[in-house]
Design an enzyme around this catalytic site. Structure first.
Site, PDB file in Angstrom:
ATOM      1  N   ASN A 233      23.250  13.006  22.957  1.00  0.00           N
ATOM      2  CA  ASN A 233      24.000  12.391  24.053  1.00  0.00           C
ATOM      3  C   ASN A 233      25.307  11.791  23.525  1.00  0.00           C
ATOM      4  OD1 ASN A 233      22.195  10.500  22.846  1.00  0.00           O
ATOM      5  ND2 ASN A 233      22.387   9.109  24.571  1.00  0.00           N
TER       6      ASN A 233
ATOM      7  N   GLU B 263      28.166   9.270  24.896  1.00  0.00           N
ATOM      8  CA  GLU B 263      28.534   8.326  25.958  1.00  0.00           C
ATOM      9  C   GLU B 263      30.042   8.082  25.974  1.00  0.00           C
ATOM     10  OE1 GLU B 263      25.892   4.942  25.538  1.00  0.00           O
ATOM     11  OE2 GLU B 263      24.215   6.163  26.281  1.00  0.00           O
TER      12      GLU B 263
ATOM     13  N   GLU C 224      20.735  17.323  26.346  1.00  0.00           N
ATOM     14  CA  GLU C 224      20.280  18.637  26.817  1.00  0.00           C
ATOM     15  C   GLU C 224      21.458  19.488  27.267  1.00  0.00           C
ATOM     16  OE1 GLU C 224      19.127  15.655  27.573  1.00  0.00           O
ATOM     17  OE2 GLU C 224      17.045  15.685  28.229  1.00  0.00           O
TER      18      GLU C 224
ATOM     19  N   CYS D  16      20.204  17.513  34.289  1.00  0.00           N
ATOM     20  CA  CYS D  16      19.910  18.460  33.200  1.00  0.00           C
ATOM     21  C   CYS D  16      18.862  19.481  33.636  1.00  0.00           C
ATOM     22  CB  CYS D  16      19.445  17.719  31.957  1.00  0.00           C
ATOM     23  SG  CYS D  16      20.802  16.841  31.139  1.00  0.00           S
TER      24      CYS D  16
ATOM     25  N   CYS E  93      24.520  14.169  28.611  1.00  0.00           N
ATOM     26  CA  CYS E  93      23.186  14.137  28.002  1.00  0.00           C
ATOM     27  C   CYS E  93      23.069  15.170  26.879  1.00  0.00           C
ATOM     28  CB  CYS E  93      22.115  14.468  29.033  1.00  0.00           C
ATOM     29  SG  CYS E  93      21.894  13.237  30.315  1.00  0.00           S
TER      30      CYS E  93
HETATM   31  N1  THU Z   1      20.076  10.835  28.215  1.00  0.00           N
HETATM   32  C1  THU Z   1      19.985  12.041  27.581  1.00  0.00           C
HETATM   33  O1  THU Z   1      20.808  12.378  26.735  1.00  0.00           O
HETATM   34  N2  THU Z   1      18.962  12.851  27.913  1.00  0.00           N
HETATM   35  C2  THU Z   1      17.934  12.498  28.735  1.00  0.00           C
HETATM   36  O2  THU Z   1      16.996  13.275  28.869  1.00  0.00           O
HETATM   37  C3  THU Z   1      17.966  11.216  29.445  1.00  0.00           C
HETATM   38  C4  THU Z   1      19.200  10.423  29.282  1.00  0.00           C
HETATM   39  C5  THU Z   1      21.120   9.910  27.768  1.00  0.00           C
HETATM   40  C6  THU Z   1      22.267   9.689  28.694  1.00  0.00           C
HETATM   41  C7  THU Z   1      22.739   8.320  28.244  1.00  0.00           C
HETATM   42  O3  THU Z   1      23.590   8.464  27.133  1.00  0.00           O
HETATM   43  C8  THU Z   1      21.484   7.617  27.779  1.00  0.00           C
HETATM   44  O4  THU Z   1      20.540   8.647  27.550  1.00  0.00           O
HETATM   45  C9  THU Z   1      20.919   6.626  28.764  1.00  0.00           C
HETATM   46  O5  THU Z   1      20.832   7.151  30.023  1.00  0.00           O
END
Ligand code: THU
Length: 136
Positions: free
Chosen positions: A44, A46, A57, A91, A55
């Site tokens: 992920n 941000e 995925e 996702c 995300c």
């Molecule tokens: N996030 C993911 O990367 N994958 C997931 O399956 C759930 C959420 C990330 C997005 C964000 O950076 C952090 O987790 C919190 O939501």
């Protein structure tokens, strides 16, 4: 678990270490295996403008698609700590576009691994087939 499956999970756990998550402090790693045997990883990423976050995925899927690999076979997702990963709705929808029959392995940074399918995670999904139907 086969050797190939645990390799995928290990790749997701390694990818998690690259996560850029200073706001949520929730790190996620993903590893996607394609039909040719290649593995595309993601974490992920941000952003200070929160909505621009992507995300793990989707990073992995977009890497695969952008390199011409559209036949997605299995995806491992590793979340922070002992938390079992659970891909978000966006996702799941993005994955369904390319791989309705995708197999998933969900886990934390260590610990147990849950095997599931995209169809279980996204029942009655809306997908490309809906738009290809003859609507006359
Ligand atoms: N996030 C993911 O990367 N994958 C997931 O399956 C759930 C959420 C990330 C997005 C964000 O950076 C952090 O987790 C919190 O939501």
């Amino acid at each position: 678990m086969t050797e190939q499956e645990s390799q995928l999970v290990e790749a997701a756990r390694r990818a998690r270490k690259q996560a850029y998550a200073p706001y949520s402090n929730y790190q996620v790693g993903a590893a996607l295996r394609t039909a040719t045997g290649r593995i595309f990883t993601g974490c992920n990423i941000e952003n200070a403008a929160y909505g621009a976050t992507v995300c793990a995925e989707r990073v992995a899927v977009f890497k695969a698609i952008s390199e011409g690999e559209k036949d997605l076979v299995a995806l491992a997702v590793a979340a922070s700590g002992d938390d079992m990963a659970s891909p978000c709705g966006t996702c799941r929808q993005v994955l369904y576009e390319f791989a309705p029959d995708l197999i998933l392995y969900l886990t934390g940074s260590t610990g147990s691994i849950e095997s599931t399918t995209l169809k279980q995670l996204l029942p009655r999904a809306f997908g490309p087939a809906h738009l290809m139907e003859d609507s006359t």
